[in-house]
Scaffold this motif. Sequence first.
Motif, PDB file in Angstrom:
ATOM      1  N   THR A 188      33.314  -7.525  43.474  1.00  0.00           N
ATOM      2  CA  THR A 188      32.400  -8.661  43.623  1.00  0.00           C
ATOM      3  C   THR A 188      32.483  -9.668  42.488  1.00  0.00           C
ATOM      4  OG1 THR A 188      30.618  -7.480  42.482  1.00  0.00           O
ATOM      5  CG2 THR A 188      30.786  -7.175  44.868  1.00  0.00           C
ATOM      6  N   GLY A 189      33.050  -9.262  41.353  1.00  0.00           N
ATOM      7  CA  GLY A 189      33.075 -10.151  40.194  1.00  0.00           C
ATOM      8  C   GLY A 189      31.787 -10.138  39.396  1.00  0.00           C
ATOM      9  N   ALA A 190      30.763  -9.401  39.869  1.00  0.00           N
ATOM     10  CA  ALA A 190      29.516  -9.284  39.124  1.00  0.00           C
ATOM     11  C   ALA A 190      29.701  -8.340  37.937  1.00  0.00           C
ATOM     12  CB  ALA A 190      28.409  -8.762  40.040  1.00  0.00           C
ATOM     13  N   LEU A 191      28.743  -8.352  37.018  1.00  0.00           N
ATOM     14  CA  LEU A 191      28.779  -7.377  35.939  1.00  0.00           C
ATOM     15  C   LEU A 191      28.681  -5.975  36.521  1.00  0.00           C
ATOM     16  CD1 LEU A 191      26.568  -8.617  32.960  1.00  0.00           C
ATOM     17  CD2 LEU A 191      29.022  -8.268  32.977  1.00  0.00           C
ATOM     18  N   SER A 192      29.347  -5.027  35.877  1.00  0.00           N
ATOM     19  CA  SER A 192      29.234  -3.634  36.286  1.00  0.00           C
ATOM     20  C   SER A 192      27.943  -3.039  35.720  1.00  0.00           C
ATOM     21  CB  SER A 192      30.430  -2.838  35.778  1.00  0.00           C
ATOM     22  OG  SER A 192      30.408  -2.776  34.354  1.00  0.00           O
ATOM     23  N   ARG A 193      27.672  -1.797  36.057  1.00  0.00           N
ATOM     24  CA  ARG A 193      26.486  -1.122  35.538  1.00  0.00           C
ATOM     25  C   ARG A 193      26.527  -1.048  34.011  1.00  0.00           C
ATOM     26  NH1 ARG A 193      23.480   2.982  38.637  1.00  0.00           N
ATOM     27  NH2 ARG A 193      21.943   3.992  37.268  1.00  0.00           N
ATOM     28  N   VAL A 194      27.716  -0.722  33.461  1.00  0.00           N
ATOM     29  CA  VAL A 194      27.853  -0.632  32.004  1.00  0.00           C
ATOM     30  C   VAL A 194      27.582  -1.981  31.350  1.00  0.00           C
ATOM     31  CG1 VAL A 194      29.479  -0.205  30.117  1.00  0.00           C
ATOM     32  CG2 VAL A 194      29.451   1.309  32.109  1.00  0.00           C
ATOM     33  N   GLY A 195      28.228  -3.036  31.864  1.00  0.00           N
ATOM     34  CA  GLY A 195      28.008  -4.370  31.297  1.00  0.00           C
ATOM     35  C   GLY A 195      26.578  -4.835  31.477  1.00  0.00           C
ATOM     36  N   VAL A 244      27.803 -11.664  49.581  1.00  0.00           N
ATOM     37  CA  VAL A 244      26.471 -11.633  48.960  1.00  0.00           C
ATOM     38  C   VAL A 244      26.575 -12.016  47.486  1.00  0.00           C
ATOM     39  CG1 VAL A 244      24.602 -10.102  48.238  1.00  0.00           C
ATOM     40  CG2 VAL A 244      25.465  -9.991  50.581  1.00  0.00           C
ATOM     41  N   ALA A 245      27.527 -11.396  46.770  1.00  0.00           N
ATOM     42  CA  ALA A 245      27.671 -11.685  45.338  1.00  0.00           C
ATOM     43  C   ALA A 245      27.998 -13.157  45.107  1.00  0.00           C
ATOM     44  CB  ALA A 245      28.753 -10.800  44.733  1.00  0.00           C
ATOM     45  N   LYS A 246      28.877 -13.715  45.933  1.00  0.00           N
ATOM     46  CA  LYS A 246      29.237 -15.125  45.785  1.00  0.00           C
ATOM     47  C   LYS A 246      28.047 -16.029  46.064  1.00  0.00           C
ATOM     48  CE  LYS A 246      32.585 -18.560  47.445  1.00  0.00           C
ATOM     49  NZ  LYS A 246      33.727 -18.801  48.364  1.00  0.00           N
ATOM     50  N   GLY A 247      27.265 -15.699  47.100  1.00  0.00           N
ATOM     51  CA  GLY A 247      26.096 -16.518  47.423  1.00  0.00           C
ATOM     52  C   GLY A 247      25.029 -16.456  46.344  1.00  0.00           C
ATOM     53  N   ILE A 248      24.791 -15.252  45.809  1.00  0.00           N
ATOM     54  CA  ILE A 248      23.780 -15.100  44.758  1.00  0.00           C
ATOM     55  C   ILE A 248      24.221 -15.828  43.489  1.00  0.00           C
ATOM     56  CG2 ILE A 248      22.613 -13.458  43.245  1.00  0.00           C
ATOM     57  CD1 ILE A 248      21.623 -13.333  46.103  1.00  0.00           C
TER      58      ILE A 248
END
Length: 358
Positions: A188-195, A244-248
């Motif tokens: 998704t390109g979002a931050l991971s849980r760790v980040g 979803v990730a892109k829209g958010i």
Amino acid sequence: MEPSYEKDREYIVAKRRFLNMAVLLGVAAALVSAFVQFRAAEYVVAAQSLCFPLLGPLVLLYLRRSDAAYSRGLTLLALLTLLGQSLTTLFGLTNVVNLCWYAVYPLAYFFLLGPTRGLKWSFAALSLTIAFYGALPWVEGYRPIDPMAFSMAMLAYCVAVALAWFHVHMVGTYQRRLYERVNYDHLTGALSRVGGIDLLQRYVNLSNRDPQRPLAVVSFDLDDFKRVNDTYGHDSGDRVLRGVAKGIAAVIRRSDCLVRWGGEEFLVLLPGAALEDARGIADKLRGVVRTATRDMLPMPITASVGVAAYRRGESIAELLKRVDDLMYAAKRSGKDAVAFRHDIDVPPAEAEVSADSI
């Protein structure tokens, strides 16, 4: 978030330990050199050798005071190194032995200042050294070392700069790749849980230091997402998650951050947002989930959303537990809803739920 080992706390601690050892060794070497030069009646050269033993330990003590003092202290040590290089050029080039230090100076600049500033300082110092050496023959009675020997020393200096730059560049490249793999979700390109946890800890620290700086967290989970994978396949599920990730990401503020928490669950970190502001953002995000996935599948994609404001002094685990409970309260209310509360002591089952259509 820009990856940089220079800002890593463990690296800073290790660097301070190395600086303690390096400064002590430098002081010892300078004192021995000054003693030899005094014995040889080279009083001016011996005096410049004493600059580092006098100033180095004071700078070392200064940079231990605070993080800001640490940064300024590194610059002061670099200035001290530049002073030593300049004085060596002006007064020490009657002895070819002093040329050995020229391969060390750029390494010190890179170590103290980092790659970008270290490169600039190295070439600035090189320019000063060449200018000083060029002026020496005009000083009456001064006989500097042979130009060939000086040229070889400058060549060694440039090689040291090139090797230091190559090493730092390669380390930075692989560090960036590792950082992205650990801190970002490849799908998704979002931050991971760790980040996300690292960034949330940073926001919590800022909020604890500044009572006027609120923090809110939004947690949302895509409803019935297992049915998407089972009915339409995992490729369709991945396409939905990317959409979803892109829209958010397109509608949240520049200061906000999207985190893929796991599976079909996401967090949105909202620094500077109070609960009412976060509630409005959460309602907006619930609508974005619908619109971003509208043409992807025959079935509608909805999200259940929980919203919680950070309470100063609570742990990250407690904050995440509260917002997770609220997200499940939204699911229990019939899904496609936002759950929040003004009073942190209200049980999640009694949280306020909004399911107004957007």
